[in-house]
Design a protein around this motif. Structure first.
Motif, mmCIF file in Angstrom:
data_model
loop_
_atom_site.group_PDB
_atom_site.id
_atom_site.type_symbol
_atom_site.label_atom_id
_atom_site.label_comp_id
_atom_site.label_asym_id
_atom_site.label_seq_id
_atom_site.Cartn_x
_atom_site.Cartn_y
_atom_site.Cartn_z
ATOM 1 N N SER A 1 -111.525 -55.813 -32.421
ATOM 2 C CA SER A 1 -112.302 -54.600 -32.178
ATOM 3 C C SER A 1 -111.485 -53.374 -32.552
ATOM 4 O O SER A 1 -110.287 -53.294 -32.247
ATOM 5 N N LEU A 2 -112.122 -52.427 -33.204
ATOM 6 C CA LEU A 2 -111.453 -51.215 -33.672
ATOM 7 C C LEU A 2 -112.257 -49.991 -33.264
ATOM 8 O O LEU A 2 -113.452 -49.886 -33.565
ATOM 9 N N VAL A 3 -111.608 -49.064 -32.570
ATOM 10 C CA VAL A 3 -112.217 -47.783 -32.201
ATOM 11 C C VAL A 3 -111.721 -46.732 -33.177
ATOM 12 O O VAL A 3 -110.513 -46.513 -33.310
ATOM 13 N N VAL A 4 -112.630 -46.103 -33.891
ATOM 14 C CA VAL A 4 -112.296 -45.008 -34.809
ATOM 15 C C VAL A 4 -112.622 -43.714 -34.076
ATOM 16 O O VAL A 4 -113.785 -43.441 -33.757
ATOM 17 N N THR A 5 -111.611 -42.898 -33.824
ATOM 18 C CA THR A 5 -111.780 -41.790 -32.877
ATOM 19 C C THR A 5 -110.797 -40.673 -33.155
ATOM 20 O O THR A 5 -109.842 -40.838 -33.934
ATOM 21 N N ASP A 6 -111.005 -39.525 -32.471
ATOM 22 C CA ASP A 6 -110.047 -38.428 -32.539
ATOM 23 C C ASP A 6 -109.128 -38.427 -31.319
ATOM 24 O O ASP A 6 -108.316 -37.514 -31.159
ATOM 25 N N PHE A 7 -109.257 -39.422 -30.429
ATOM 26 C CA PHE A 7 -108.399 -39.634 -29.251
ATOM 27 C C PHE A 7 -108.538 -38.542 -28.195
ATOM 28 O O PHE A 7 -107.667 -38.398 -27.340
ATOM 29 N N PHE B 1 -94.820 -40.816 -34.010
ATOM 30 C CA PHE B 1 -96.064 -40.727 -34.765
ATOM 31 C C PHE B 1 -95.784 -40.327 -36.216
ATOM 32 O O PHE B 1 -94.793 -39.653 -36.517
ATOM 33 N N ARG B 2 -96.670 -40.768 -37.106
ATOM 34 C CA ARG B 2 -96.560 -40.386 -38.516
ATOM 35 C C ARG B 2 -96.655 -38.866 -38.669
ATOM 36 O O ARG B 2 -97.381 -38.208 -37.931
ATOM 37 N N LYS B 3 -95.954 -38.352 -39.645
ATOM 38 C CA LYS B 3 -96.024 -36.927 -39.916
ATOM 39 C C LYS B 3 -97.223 -36.571 -40.788
ATOM 40 O O LYS B 3 -97.633 -35.414 -40.851
ATOM 41 N N GLN B 4 -97.769 -37.582 -41.479
ATOM 42 C CA GLN B 4 -98.932 -37.354 -42.321
ATOM 43 C C GLN B 4 -99.993 -38.398 -42.004
ATOM 44 O O GLN B 4 -99.685 -39.489 -41.523
ATOM 45 N N ALA B 5 -101.241 -38.066 -42.296
ATOM 46 C CA ALA B 5 -102.341 -38.983 -42.013
ATOM 47 C C ALA B 5 -102.200 -40.254 -42.842
ATOM 48 O O ALA B 5 -101.750 -40.207 -43.988
ATOM 49 N N PRO B 6 -102.564 -41.397 -42.269
ATOM 50 C CA PRO B 6 -102.455 -42.661 -43.017
ATOM 51 C C PRO B 6 -103.528 -42.765 -44.100
ATOM 52 O O PRO B 6 -104.596 -42.153 -44.008
ATOM 53 N N THR B 7 -103.239 -43.548 -45.115
ATOM 54 C CA THR B 7 -104.229 -43.811 -46.152
ATOM 55 C C THR B 7 -105.116 -44.982 -45.722
ATOM 56 O O THR B 7 -104.840 -45.654 -44.730
ATOM 57 N N LYS B 8 -106.180 -45.220 -46.480
ATOM 58 C CA LYS B 8 -107.042 -46.371 -46.186
ATOM 59 C C LYS B 8 -106.264 -47.675 -46.295
ATOM 60 O O LYS B 8 -106.499 -48.613 -45.523
ATOM 61 N N VAL B 9 -105.292 -47.711 -47.236
ATOM 62 C CA VAL B 9 -104.483 -48.925 -47.408
ATOM 63 C C VAL B 9 -103.606 -49.155 -46.180
ATOM 64 O O VAL B 9 -103.425 -50.296 -45.733
ATOM 65 N N ASP B 10 -103.068 -48.080 -45.595
ATOM 66 C CA ASP B 10 -102.247 -48.216 -44.384
ATOM 67 C C ASP B 10 -103.059 -48.841 -43.251
ATOM 68 O O ASP B 10 -102.577 -49.735 -42.544
ATOM 69 N N MET C 1 -109.460 -35.116 -40.573
ATOM 70 C CA MET C 1 -109.336 -34.229 -39.414
ATOM 71 C C MET C 1 -107.914 -33.689 -39.368
ATOM 72 O O MET C 1 -106.985 -34.282 -39.934
ATOM 73 N N ASN C 2 -107.721 -32.581 -38.660
ATOM 74 C CA ASN C 2 -106.404 -31.981 -38.537
ATOM 75 C C ASN C 2 -105.430 -32.993 -37.938
ATOM 76 O O ASN C 2 -105.625 -33.455 -36.811
ATOM 77 N N TRP C 3 -104.374 -33.328 -38.677
ATOM 78 C CA TRP C 3 -103.486 -34.410 -38.254
ATOM 79 C C TRP C 3 -102.672 -34.042 -37.012
ATOM 80 O O TRP C 3 -102.434 -34.876 -36.146
ATOM 81 N N SER C 4 -102.235 -32.805 -36.901
ATOM 82 C CA SER C 4 -101.475 -32.408 -35.711
ATOM 83 C C SER C 4 -102.353 -32.481 -34.467
ATOM 84 O O SER C 4 -101.871 -32.828 -33.382
ATOM 85 N N MET C 5 -103.647 -32.176 -34.607
ATOM 86 C CA MET C 5 -104.566 -32.293 -33.472
ATOM 87 C C MET C 5 -104.744 -33.768 -33.096
ATOM 88 O O MET C 5 -104.741 -34.127 -31.916
ATOM 89 N N ILE C 6 -104.882 -34.643 -34.118
ATOM 90 C CA ILE C 6 -105.034 -36.080 -33.855
ATOM 91 C C ILE C 6 -103.812 -36.621 -33.113
ATOM 92 O O ILE C 6 -103.937 -37.320 -32.097
ATOM 93 N N THR C 7 -102.622 -36.328 -33.596
ATOM 94 C CA THR C 7 -101.402 -36.856 -32.957
ATOM 95 C C THR C 7 -101.200 -36.249 -31.568
ATOM 96 O O THR C 7 -100.718 -36.931 -30.661
ATOM 97 N N GLY C 8 -101.571 -34.983 -31.398
ATOM 98 C CA GLY C 8 -101.479 -34.375 -30.065
ATOM 99 C C GLY C 8 -102.392 -35.072 -29.075
ATOM 100 O O GLY C 8 -101.990 -35.379 -27.948
#
Length: 560
Positions: free
Chosen positions: A499-505, A343-352, A528-535
């Motif tokens: 289809s795209l789901v935008v979520t906190d998983f 997983f990425r260490k930092q949140a992605p940008t809109k361009v990503d 949102m907190n990135w470590s929480m998202i990746t977890g």
């Protein structure tokens, strides 16, 4: 956490068991006798078996029973599943803990390992090359047991039911004759409803490939004394035990596709081995796909007055629509090898996220019609030049219209998503819509889903697009992805959309198998907190391995 087992005699667990047909109905007692106790059988008489965790603390039978039951519940528990797998690897003669199947399918893994069959994630199983040949071997008496036939069906179709195989229609008739003799003794104590259902069951003719019956609507249904659901399973198991004890040819066996159905079945399948051996791959494939569709159907007829055939409603619907099943064996279950996910260490940008969506769009086929219009222009001598129509040496331009798949966004508005998170997610979608210059189909969702809306975002300002989003009803509550899968799969038009789901998983997959839409992807909520998202995403991907082993490829902006 890894468990260590010592002093135990490696076991081969049998799916054959019996529970009383009157009195307290306790499937957990059968689980303890069939699965837990063999893991605690000492290597030498009078010896002791020890199970320890990483802290060197001992776990007893109650602890292991609790751990095992947590792996066969309604939702996948990745941590408990991995712990139990390490124990089964050590305690069973045949088991492979690297097999991606859940512990709920432990009998499939045991049979596949015993017959040196690679897991379905590493091989494609088909009726032509696996089910029909293994049926012929079993029918001819060349198979050491029914393991290869059972694992071939399970790896190919993964039915969520309890199955029983009979060597032929004649063997099934022998069972029915034995059943009538057994029930003649019980006749006076059987409830009228059970007697009626047994009479319906006796009319079953297993001349086709298989037949299925619905026993219960849920785990608490059909558990009364002498109920048909308890009685028929008890008699099928008892018949096998008596056949084995008498040394007679084994013309019947159990197909324990999932543990949760084995000990408290809602559906039973009766399988004719001879019919499979003599059938065509197409017929076998169509029949098992119909069975899976019937099991997954939310509409099931449960009645104490008449026996409910599993496939009755789907067959009637198929006949009414006159849709010929043309699925061939090349459309098998989705298989992919699970890889280590970074997983990425930092949140992605809109361009990503935009680049991720564009990569997916490029891989998808063009459609005949959509709101996502792409015009391509090229030079051609077949068209006159607009500036100098009489100069044939100057080419003109030909403009063609192409339609890319529509974009459909499902945004998570459950209780874990704050108003600020929601607004940030909307702004991200607005920027995506502006950069892609397309209209968006949109739903908000929690444990329920808002009505689908087509947002006219193309060629509009950010302020106008924001007003379009504000018109959409925002639902609240828990989180449920499965409703999105069912919503997409119910429409061929929605299947063709990106289809795209935008979520906190923050969701765990069910332990049952469901069809995951091919063009459904997931992106993280912004701000949102990135470590929480990746977890949360790690837990989500771990719980999805039995549904889509390559689910990490559907995560946009998360995976490196």
């Amino acid at each position: 956490m890894t468990l260590t087992l010592s002093g135990q005699k490696p076991a081969t667990i049998s799916p054959v068991y019996t529970l009383p047909i009157r009195g307290a109905y306790d499937p957990q007692a059968a689980i303890r006798r069939s699965i837990i106790e063999p893991l605690f059988e000492p290597l030498v008489p009078g010896g002791s078996v020890r199970v320890t965790n990483q802290k060197n603390s001992s776990l007893d039978e109650d602890d292991i029973e609790g751990l095992f039951c947590s792996t066969v519940g309604p939702t996948a528990n990745a941590a408990a599943d991995q712990e139990m797998k390490t124990l089964l690897q050590q305690g069973l003669v045949n088991y492979d803990s690297t097999n991606p199947l859940l512990v709920n399918e432990m009998f499939v893994v045991q049979a596949g390992h015993a017959n040196r069959m690679p897991p379905a994630s590493k091989a494609m199983y088909t009726p032509q090359h696996d089910i029909i040949p293994s049926a012929k071997n079993l029918l001819a008496g060349n198979a050491k047991d029914d393991g290869e036939f059972f694992a071939s069906i399970a790896y190919t179709y993964h039915p969520e039911a309890l199955g029983f195989w009979f060597m032929s229609a004649a063997h099934f008739d022998d069972f029915k004759a034995w059943l009538m003799l057994e029930l003649a003794v019980l006749g006076p104590v059987l409830p009228p409803d059970t007697t009626r259902l047994i009479g319906d069951f006796a009319k079953t003719s297993l001349t086709g490939l298989l037949e299925g019956y619905v026993l219960r609507k849920d785990d608490t249904d059909g558990n009364d004394d002498y109920s048909f659901a308890r009685l028929i399973v008890h008699m099928l198991m008892k018949y096998q035990q008596q056949s084995t004890a008498a040394g007679s040819p084994q013309g019947v066996g159990t197909l324990p596709f999932v543990v949760s159905e084995l000990f408290n079945p809602r559906t039973i399948l009766l399988v004719n081995v001879e019919a499979h051996a003599r059938s065509t791959p197409r017929k076998v494939d169509n029949e098992w796909r119909l069975i899976n569709a019937s099991i997954a159907s939310p509409v099931k007829v449960i009645s104490n007055k008449a026996l409910s055939k599993l496939t009755a409603l789907p067959r009637a619907a198929a006949k009414a629509r006159a849709v010929a099943a043309n699925a061939q064996t090349n459309a098998g279950a989705k298989n992919g090898r699970s890889a280590k996910i970074m997983f990425r260490k930092q949140a992605p940008t809109k361009v990503d996220i935009l680049n991720g969506l564009l990569r997916v769009l490029k891989r998808m086929k063009e459609v005949s019609r959509s709101t996502n219009i792409l015009k391509k222009s090229r030079t051609s001598y077949a068209r006159a030049n607009r500036r100098d129509a009489m100069d044939y040496n100057r080419p003109g331009r030909v403009t063609s219209t192409h339609y890319l798949p529509d974009l459909h966004v499902y945004i998570d508005t459950s209780g874990s998503i704050s108003e600020a998170n929601y607004q940030q997610a909307i702004m991200m979608l607005i920027r995506l819509a502006k950069m892609m210059n397309v209209n968006l189909y949109f739903n908000s969702f929690s444990h329920m889903m808002s009505q689908e809306t087509l947002l006219k975002t193309k060629d509009k300002s950010v302020a106008r697009i924001w007003e379009e989003f504000r018109k959409v009803h925002k639902v609240g509550g828990g989180t449920e992805y499965k409703q999105i899968w069912e919503y997409i799969n119910a429409s061929e038009k929605r299947k063709r959309r990106l289809s795209l789901v935008v979520t906190d998983f923050e969701w765990t997959a069910p332990s049952q198998r469901f069809e995951h839409p091919a063009n459904l992807y997931y992106a993280p909520c912004s701000s949102m907190n990135w470590s929480m998202i990746t977890g949360n995403a790690k837990d989500f991907t771990n719980s999805m391995r039995h549904i889509d082993p390559a689910i990490h490829q559907k995560l946009i902006g998360l995976v490196v």
